[in-house]
Scaffold this motif. Sequence first.
Motif, PDB file in Angstrom:
ATOM      1  N   PHE A  30       0.792  -1.214   0.000  1.00 38.08           N
ATOM      2  CA  PHE A  30       0.000   0.000   0.000  1.00 38.08           C
ATOM      3  C   PHE A  30       0.830   1.272   0.000  1.00 38.08           C
ATOM      4  O   PHE A  30       0.285   2.353   0.010  1.00 38.08           O
ATOM      5  CB  PHE A  30      -0.936   0.010   1.214  1.00 38.08           C
ATOM      6  N   ARG A  31       2.133   1.178   0.003  1.00 45.83           N
ATOM      7  CA  ARG A  31       2.985   2.363   0.078  1.00 45.83           C
ATOM      8  C   ARG A  31       2.991   3.145  -1.221  1.00 45.83           C
ATOM      9  O   ARG A  31       3.042   4.364  -1.221  1.00 45.83           O
ATOM     10  CB  ARG A  31       4.417   1.946   0.422  1.00 45.83           C
ATOM     11  N   GLY A  32       2.942   2.481  -2.341  1.00 46.02           N
ATOM     12  CA  GLY A  32       3.013   3.179  -3.618  1.00 46.02           C
ATOM     13  C   GLY A  32       4.454   3.264  -4.087  1.00 46.02           C
ATOM     14  O   GLY A  32       5.397   3.012  -3.351  1.00 46.02           O
ATOM     15  N   LYS A  33       4.619   3.639  -5.325  1.00 47.78           N
ATOM     16  CA  LYS A  33       5.960   3.718  -5.905  1.00 47.78           C
ATOM     17  C   LYS A  33       6.475   5.149  -5.817  1.00 47.78           C
ATOM     18  O   LYS A  33       5.715   6.104  -5.895  1.00 47.78           O
ATOM     19  CB  LYS A  33       5.919   3.269  -7.360  1.00 47.78           C
ATOM     20  N   HIS A  34       7.801   5.280  -5.639  1.00 46.27           N
ATOM     21  CA  HIS A  34       8.389   6.615  -5.551  1.00 46.27           C
ATOM     22  C   HIS A  34       8.378   7.329  -6.896  1.00 46.27           C
ATOM     23  O   HIS A  34       8.381   8.549  -6.949  1.00 46.27           O
ATOM     24  CB  HIS A  34       9.825   6.537  -5.031  1.00 46.27           C
ATOM     25  N   ASP A  35       8.352   6.589  -7.982  1.00 45.87           N
ATOM     26  CA  ASP A  35       8.362   7.215  -9.299  1.00 45.87           C
ATOM     27  C   ASP A  35       6.957   7.340  -9.894  1.00 45.87           C
ATOM     28  O   ASP A  35       6.806   7.609 -11.076  1.00 45.87           O
ATOM     29  CB  ASP A  35       9.277   6.428 -10.245  1.00 45.87           C
ATOM     30  N   LEU A  37       3.354   8.919 -10.873  1.00 40.47           N
ATOM     31  CA  LEU A  37       2.973  10.251 -11.333  1.00 40.47           C
ATOM     32  C   LEU A  37       2.174  11.003 -10.260  1.00 40.47           C
ATOM     33  O   LEU A  37       2.355  12.197 -10.058  1.00 40.47           O
ATOM     34  CB  LEU A  37       2.160  10.161 -12.625  1.00 40.47           C
ATOM     35  N   VAL A  38       1.300  10.300  -9.544  1.00 40.87           N
ATOM     36  CA  VAL A  38       0.478  10.914  -8.504  1.00 40.87           C
ATOM     37  C   VAL A  38       0.889  10.316  -7.153  1.00 40.87           C
ATOM     38  O   VAL A  38       0.885   9.097  -6.979  1.00 40.87           O
ATOM     39  CB  VAL A  38      -1.024  10.646  -8.755  1.00 40.87           C
ATOM     40  N   ARG A  39       1.256  11.197  -6.205  1.00 42.67           N
ATOM     41  CA  ARG A  39       1.638  10.762  -4.859  1.00 42.67           C
ATOM     42  C   ARG A  39       0.907  11.611  -3.829  1.00 42.67           C
ATOM     43  O   ARG A  39       0.847  12.835  -3.967  1.00 42.67           O
ATOM     44  CB  ARG A  39       3.147  10.919  -4.624  1.00 42.67           C
ATOM     45  N   VAL A  40       0.369  10.982  -2.813  1.00 44.66           N
ATOM     46  CA  VAL A  40      -0.272  11.697  -1.710  1.00 44.66           C
ATOM     47  C   VAL A  40       0.819  12.006  -0.692  1.00 44.66           C
ATOM     48  O   VAL A  40       1.412  11.107  -0.103  1.00 44.66           O
ATOM     49  CB  VAL A  40      -1.397  10.857  -1.077  1.00 44.66           C
ATOM     50  N   LEU A  41       1.105  13.298  -0.492  1.00 40.03           N
ATOM     51  CA  LEU A  41       2.151  13.706   0.441  1.00 40.03           C
ATOM     52  C   LEU A  41       1.636  13.773   1.868  1.00 40.03           C
ATOM     53  O   LEU A  41       2.341  13.423   2.811  1.00 40.03           O
ATOM     54  CB  LEU A  41       2.727  15.058   0.026  1.00 40.03           C
ATOM     55  N   HIS A  42       0.411  14.232   2.037  1.00 36.30           N
ATOM     56  CA  HIS A  42      -0.167  14.350   3.376  1.00 36.30           C
ATOM     57  C   HIS A  42      -1.686  14.386   3.262  1.00 36.30           C
ATOM     58  O   HIS A  42      -2.223  14.909   2.293  1.00 36.30           O
ATOM     59  CB  HIS A  42       0.336  15.627   4.059  1.00 36.30           C
ATOM     60  N   ARG A  43      -2.356  13.825   4.256  1.00 36.77           N
ATOM     61  CA  ARG A  43      -3.815  13.834   4.278  1.00 36.77           C
ATOM     62  C   ARG A  43      -4.252  14.150   5.703  1.00 36.77           C
ATOM     63  O   ARG A  43      -3.717  13.611   6.656  1.00 36.77           O
ATOM     64  CB  ARG A  43      -4.361  12.479   3.852  1.00 36.77           C
ATOM     65  N   HIS A  44      -5.227  15.039   5.829  1.00 36.66           N
ATOM     66  CA  HIS A  44      -5.746  15.418   7.147  1.00 36.66           C
ATOM     67  C   HIS A  44      -7.268  15.384   7.104  1.00 36.66           C
ATOM     68  O   HIS A  44      -7.882  16.035   6.254  1.00 36.66           O
ATOM     69  CB  HIS A  44      -5.265  16.816   7.537  1.00 36.66           C
ATOM     70  N   GLN A  45      -7.863  14.611   8.008  1.00 37.22           N
ATOM     71  CA  GLN A  45      -9.311  14.505   8.049  1.00 37.22           C
ATOM     72  C   GLN A  45      -9.878  15.640   8.893  1.00 37.22           C
ATOM     73  O   GLN A  45      -9.492  15.834  10.037  1.00 37.22           O
ATOM     74  CB  GLN A  45      -9.717  13.166   8.640  1.00 37.22           C
ATOM     75  N   LEU A  46     -10.785  16.403   8.306  1.00 34.72           N
ATOM     76  CA  LEU A  46     -11.402  17.533   8.995  1.00 34.72           C
ATOM     77  C   LEU A  46     -12.663  17.113   9.744  1.00 34.72           C
ATOM     78  O   LEU A  46     -12.915  17.573  10.852  1.00 34.72           O
ATOM     79  CB  LEU A  46     -11.747  18.637   8.005  1.00 34.72           C
ATOM     80  N   ALA A  56       1.064  15.421  -4.940  1.00 36.50           N
ATOM     81  CA  ALA A  56       2.035  15.775  -5.966  1.00 36.50           C
ATOM     82  C   ALA A  56       1.620  15.083  -7.261  1.00 36.50           C
ATOM     83  O   ALA A  56       1.482  13.864  -7.308  1.00 36.50           O
ATOM     84  CB  ALA A  56       3.433  15.344  -5.565  1.00 36.50           C
ATOM     85  N   VAL A  57       1.406  15.874  -8.296  1.00 36.18           N
ATOM     86  CA  VAL A  57       1.056  15.353  -9.616  1.00 36.18           C
ATOM     87  C   VAL A  57       2.133  15.845 -10.565  1.00 36.18           C
ATOM     88  O   VAL A  57       2.145  17.020 -10.937  1.00 36.18           O
ATOM     89  CB  VAL A  57      -0.339  15.840 -10.067  1.00 36.18           C
TER      90      VAL A  57
END
Length: 142
Positions: A30-35, A37-46, A56-57
């Motif tokens: 579930f970590r995802g690949k470093h290369d 195209l789309v990466r979630v850098l941070h997520r905060h639930q409001l 990052a896209v």
Amino acid sequence: MLELTVRLVVSLSLVIGLLLLLAKLGGRRFRGKHDALVRVLHRHQLSRGSTVSVVAVGSRVLVLGATEHQVRVLTELDPEEIAEHEAAVLSLTENVDDDTETVDAPKTAVPAAARATNPLAGSVLSAATWKQALAAATRRSS
């Protein structure tokens, strides 16, 4: 009595070993690949149904607001600012691992990019989690 104790220790070590193995294998999946195209850098639930995410896209960094029904682009950030912020957070997390940390030192949230190096970060099995819990408990009791 000795046999019961030995069986308990063996069973507990087997369960902890399986948990560590699952954490390691699950982290890879579930970590995802470093290369990517789309990466979630941070997520905060409001709230229960809304979140703010920094994504990052390609070379762009977007702040997205998401609810159960829609996703909106809130703003675009400068990628250089994000890189500087991640470097600052990494230097803070290195200081947290030292034994010289004081209880009154400010703590900041570690972004997903910094946690990617340790699959146990933030879990009950992480030593840093127990250190933070102990620091919080001793600070409240004094």
